[in-house]
Design an enzyme around this catalytic site. Structure first.
Site, PDB file in Angstrom:
ATOM      1  N   GLY A 128      84.018  60.202  63.485  1.00 14.05           N
ATOM      2  CA  GLY A 128      83.173  59.522  62.511  1.00 14.05           C
ATOM      3  C   GLY A 128      82.742  60.342  61.313  1.00 14.05           C
ATOM      4  O   GLY A 128      81.571  60.300  60.942  1.00 14.05           O
ATOM      5  N   THR A 129      83.685  61.040  60.713  1.00 11.36           N
ATOM      6  CA  THR A 129      83.361  61.729  59.458  1.00 11.36           C
ATOM      7  C   THR A 129      84.473  61.506  58.450  1.00 11.36           C
ATOM      8  O   THR A 129      85.650  61.547  58.806  1.00 11.36           O
ATOM      9  CB  THR A 129      83.114  63.240  59.666  1.00 11.36           C
ATOM     10  OG1 THR A 129      83.036  63.880  58.374  1.00 11.36           O
ATOM     11  CG2 THR A 129      84.196  63.920  60.498  1.00 11.36           C
ATOM     12  N   HIS A 143      74.019  70.554  59.080  1.00 10.58           N
ATOM     13  CA  HIS A 143      73.246  70.123  57.915  1.00 10.58           C
ATOM     14  C   HIS A 143      71.754  69.967  58.218  1.00 10.58           C
ATOM     15  O   HIS A 143      71.045  69.285  57.491  1.00 10.58           O
ATOM     16  CB  HIS A 143      73.832  68.818  57.349  1.00 10.58           C
ATOM     17  CG  HIS A 143      75.200  69.003  56.761  1.00 10.58           C
ATOM     18  ND1 HIS A 143      76.074  67.970  56.545  1.00 10.58           N
ATOM     19  CD2 HIS A 143      75.843  70.121  56.332  1.00 10.58           C
ATOM     20  CE1 HIS A 143      77.204  68.446  56.021  1.00 10.58           C
ATOM     21  NE2 HIS A 143      77.089  69.738  55.893  1.00 10.58           N
ATOM     22  N   ASN A 177      75.330  65.528  61.387  1.00 12.05           N
ATOM     23  CA  ASN A 177      74.210  64.586  61.375  1.00 12.05           C
ATOM     24  C   ASN A 177      72.877  65.309  61.504  1.00 12.05           C
ATOM     25  O   ASN A 177      72.754  66.289  62.234  1.00 12.05           O
ATOM     26  CB  ASN A 177      74.355  63.568  62.505  1.00 12.05           C
ATOM     27  CG  ASN A 177      75.627  62.743  62.352  1.00 12.05           C
ATOM     28  OD1 ASN A 177      76.218  62.720  61.276  1.00 12.05           O
ATOM     29  ND2 ASN A 177      76.047  62.094  63.423  1.00 12.05           N
ATOM     30  N   TYR A 220      63.425  60.984  52.958  1.00  9.19           N
ATOM     31  CA  TYR A 220      63.630  61.573  54.288  1.00  9.19           C
ATOM     32  C   TYR A 220      62.632  61.051  55.306  1.00  9.19           C
ATOM     33  O   TYR A 220      62.958  60.967  56.492  1.00  9.19           O
ATOM     34  CB  TYR A 220      63.640  63.103  54.213  1.00  9.19           C
ATOM     35  CG  TYR A 220      64.938  63.603  53.616  1.00  9.19           C
ATOM     36  CD1 TYR A 220      66.110  63.578  54.374  1.00  9.19           C
ATOM     37  CD2 TYR A 220      65.020  64.019  52.296  1.00  9.19           C
ATOM     38  CE1 TYR A 220      67.319  63.976  53.820  1.00  9.19           C
ATOM     39  CE2 TYR A 220      66.225  64.423  51.735  1.00  9.19           C
ATOM     40  CZ  TYR A 220      67.369  64.396  52.506  1.00  9.19           C
ATOM     41  OH  TYR A 220      68.574  64.782  51.963  1.00  9.19           O
ATOM     42  N   ARG A 230      64.270  58.002  56.563  1.00  8.10           N
ATOM     43  CA  ARG A 230      65.386  58.368  57.457  1.00  8.10           C
ATOM     44  C   ARG A 230      64.834  58.775  58.827  1.00  8.10           C
ATOM     45  O   ARG A 230      65.333  58.384  59.862  1.00  8.10           O
ATOM     46  CB  ARG A 230      66.201  59.540  56.895  1.00  8.10           C
ATOM     47  CG  ARG A 230      66.726  59.372  55.479  1.00  8.10           C
ATOM     48  CD  ARG A 230      68.024  58.588  55.460  1.00  8.10           C
ATOM     49  NE  ARG A 230      67.847  57.162  55.702  1.00  8.10           N
ATOM     50  CZ  ARG A 230      67.337  56.305  54.823  1.00  8.10           C
ATOM     51  NH1 ARG A 230      66.942  56.691  53.636  1.00  8.10           N
ATOM     52  NH2 ARG A 230      67.211  55.034  55.123  1.00  8.10           N
ATOM     53  N   ASP A 249      70.303  63.634  62.633  1.00  7.14           N
ATOM     54  CA  ASP A 249      69.566  62.980  63.717  1.00  7.14           C
ATOM     55  C   ASP A 249      69.686  63.799  65.002  1.00  7.14           C
ATOM     56  O   ASP A 249      70.493  64.720  65.094  1.00  7.14           O
ATOM     57  CB  ASP A 249      70.046  61.522  63.910  1.00  7.14           C
ATOM     58  CG  ASP A 249      71.480  61.426  64.429  1.00  7.14           C
ATOM     59  OD1 ASP A 249      71.803  62.062  65.452  1.00  7.14           O
ATOM     60  OD2 ASP A 249      72.291  60.698  63.810  1.00  7.14           O
TER      61      ASP A 249
HETATM   62  N1  APR Z   1      82.593  54.872  64.774  1.00  4.55           N
HETATM   63  C1  APR Z   1      83.257  55.940  64.269  1.00  4.55           C
HETATM   64  N2  APR Z   1      83.385  56.192  62.968  1.00  4.55           N
HETATM   65  C2  APR Z   1      82.830  55.318  62.106  1.00  4.55           C
HETATM   66  C3  APR Z   1      82.147  54.161  62.533  1.00  4.55           C
HETATM   67  C4  APR Z   1      82.043  53.945  63.942  1.00  4.55           C
HETATM   68  N3  APR Z   1      81.401  52.892  64.462  1.00  4.55           N
HETATM   69  N4  APR Z   1      81.716  53.506  61.433  1.00  4.55           N
HETATM   70  C5  APR Z   1      82.125  54.217  60.371  1.00  4.55           C
HETATM   71  N5  APR Z   1      82.800  55.318  60.766  1.00  4.55           N
HETATM   72  C6  APR Z   1      83.412  56.383  59.958  1.00  4.55           C
HETATM   73  C7  APR Z   1      83.876  55.993  58.582  1.00  4.55           C
HETATM   74  O1  APR Z   1      85.183  55.436  58.637  1.00  4.55           O
HETATM   75  C8  APR Z   1      83.837  57.325  57.839  1.00  4.55           C
HETATM   76  O2  APR Z   1      85.073  58.029  57.951  1.00  4.55           O
HETATM   77  O3  APR Z   1      82.429  57.379  59.751  1.00  4.55           O
HETATM   78  C9  APR Z   1      82.736  58.101  58.565  1.00  4.55           C
HETATM   79  C10 APR Z   1      81.465  58.273  57.779  1.00  4.55           C
HETATM   80  O4  APR Z   1      81.706  59.047  56.644  1.00  4.55           O
HETATM   81  P1  APR Z   1      80.503  59.485  55.686  1.00  4.55           P
HETATM   82  O5  APR Z   1      79.632  58.323  55.422  1.00  4.55           O
HETATM   83  O6  APR Z   1      81.097  60.180  54.520  1.00  4.55           O
HETATM   84  O7  APR Z   1      79.636  60.503  56.596  1.00  4.55           O
HETATM   85  P2  APR Z   1      79.908  62.056  56.906  1.00  4.55           P
HETATM   86  O8  APR Z   1      81.363  62.353  56.890  1.00  4.55           O
HETATM   87  O9  APR Z   1      79.145  62.375  58.119  1.00  4.55           O
HETATM   88  O10 APR Z   1      79.219  62.748  55.664  1.00  4.55           O
HETATM   89  C11 APR Z   1      79.207  64.136  55.592  1.00  4.55           C
HETATM   90  O11 APR Z   1      77.825  64.120  53.649  1.00  4.55           O
HETATM   91  O12 APR Z   1      76.135  62.904  52.736  1.00  4.55           O
HETATM   92  C12 APR Z   1      76.441  64.110  53.297  1.00  4.55           C
HETATM   93  O13 APR Z   1      75.156  65.676  54.428  1.00  4.55           O
HETATM   94  C13 APR Z   1      75.653  64.363  54.541  1.00  4.55           C
HETATM   95  O14 APR Z   1      76.374  65.179  56.694  1.00  4.55           O
HETATM   96  C14 APR Z   1      76.673  64.270  55.645  1.00  4.55           C
HETATM   97  C15 APR Z   1      77.965  64.652  54.948  1.00  4.55           C
END
Ligand code: APR
Length: 232
Positions: free
Chosen positions: A174-175, A106, A89, A55, A58, A91
């Site tokens: 973006g999730t 989170h 996020n 962390y 990060r 951040d």
């Molecule tokens: N713009 C938009 N989306 C994007 C981009 C971009 N430039 N680049 C990648 N992505 C998308 C991917 O296609 C994917 O669907 O962002 C998503 C990222 O997914 P994860 O890496 O799984 O992240 P997230 O969904 O935020 O994870 C959820 O999991 O690890 C834990 O606690 C952590 O909060 C996090 C949670």
């Protein structure tokens, strides 16, 4: 229409254009660091040094990063209605871009909390990027990052649920929607709400029916959507 409630639900893809790795894209963070070694209560018990170090790195990266065009475009949604951001996020880039109402589902890596039983009572700002195991809380326990680990409760969930429930427009950005309970939030929107999803990799099949998918990076997708919303 200023009475409209606009809720943004963001994930790691929101900060990708700031140079912060996502977790599950190829080359993502969880490829380098196995979750069970750095992001669980068991990891903290087994090797707190390793968890703290993970962390710290990060936090350093986040402090050196800048909000990207997408974070800035999110702030413009204020011109369309009442804006609340719910982010997975850790951040602080939404805040640094100028969004006032940000709910961290989170946690927030710039804050520390006790690693003892009363961890959710107080959060302490961290000076610089390094938190050490010698930094202890008032209760004598070492400070740990204010982040929600896998297997832990999500204390902000009920608040987020209520916010989503009041959304007229929900914008998912973006999730991968693969981590629960966070991912379940999108099902709490009311029937009449308009739901958009901006993501370059997701497909309509992976989303609930009725969600409008904008297959693009966060900044390009938001630019499109803002244009559209400002016309309404
Ligand atoms: N713009 C938009 N989306 C994007 C981009 C971009 N430039 N680049 C990648 N992505 C998308 C991917 O296609 C994917 O669907 O962002 C998503 C990222 O997914 P994860 O890496 O799984 O992240 P997230 O969904 O935020 O994870 C959820 O999991 O690890 C834990 O606690 C952590 O909060 C996090 C949670």
């Amino acid at each position: 229409n200023l009475a409209m409630n606009i809720v943004v639900f963001s994930g790691a893809g929101m900060s990708a254009e700031s140079g912060i790795q996502t977790f599950r894209d190829s080359g993502g963070l969880w490829d380098t660091y196995p979750i069970e070694e750095v992001a669980t209560p068991e990891a903290w018990i087994k090797d707190p040094e390793k968890v703290q170090h993970f962390y710290n790195l990060r936090r350093k990266q986040i402090m050196e990063a800048e909000p990207n065009a997408a974070h800035l475009l999110v702030t413009q949604l204020k011109e369309v209605g009442n804006l609340i951001v719910i982010t997975q996020n850790i951040d602080d880039l939404h805040e640094r871009a100028g969004t006032e109402q940000v709910l961290h589902l989170h946690g927030n890596i710039r804050l520390a909390k006790s690693s003892g039983p009363n961890s959710e009572t107080k959060y302490y700002p961290i000076e610089g990027w390094k938190l050490s195991l010698n930094d202890t809380c008032d209760d004598g326990f070492p400070l740990r990052p204010h982040v929600v680990w896998f297997g832990e409760e999500v204390p902000m969930y009920p608040v987020a649920e209520e916010v989503i429930n009041n959304a007229d427009i929900l914008i998912i950005i973006g999730t991968s929607l693969s981590v629960y309970p966070a991912a379940g939030l999108i099902h709490q929107a009311k029937r009449s709400s308009k739901i958009y999803c901006i993501d370059p990799h997701l497909t309509t099949e992976s989303l609930p029916a009725g969600v409008h998918l904008i297959r693009a990076n966060a900044s390009a997708g938001l630019q499109d959507l803002l244009r559209k919303l400002k016309e309404i």
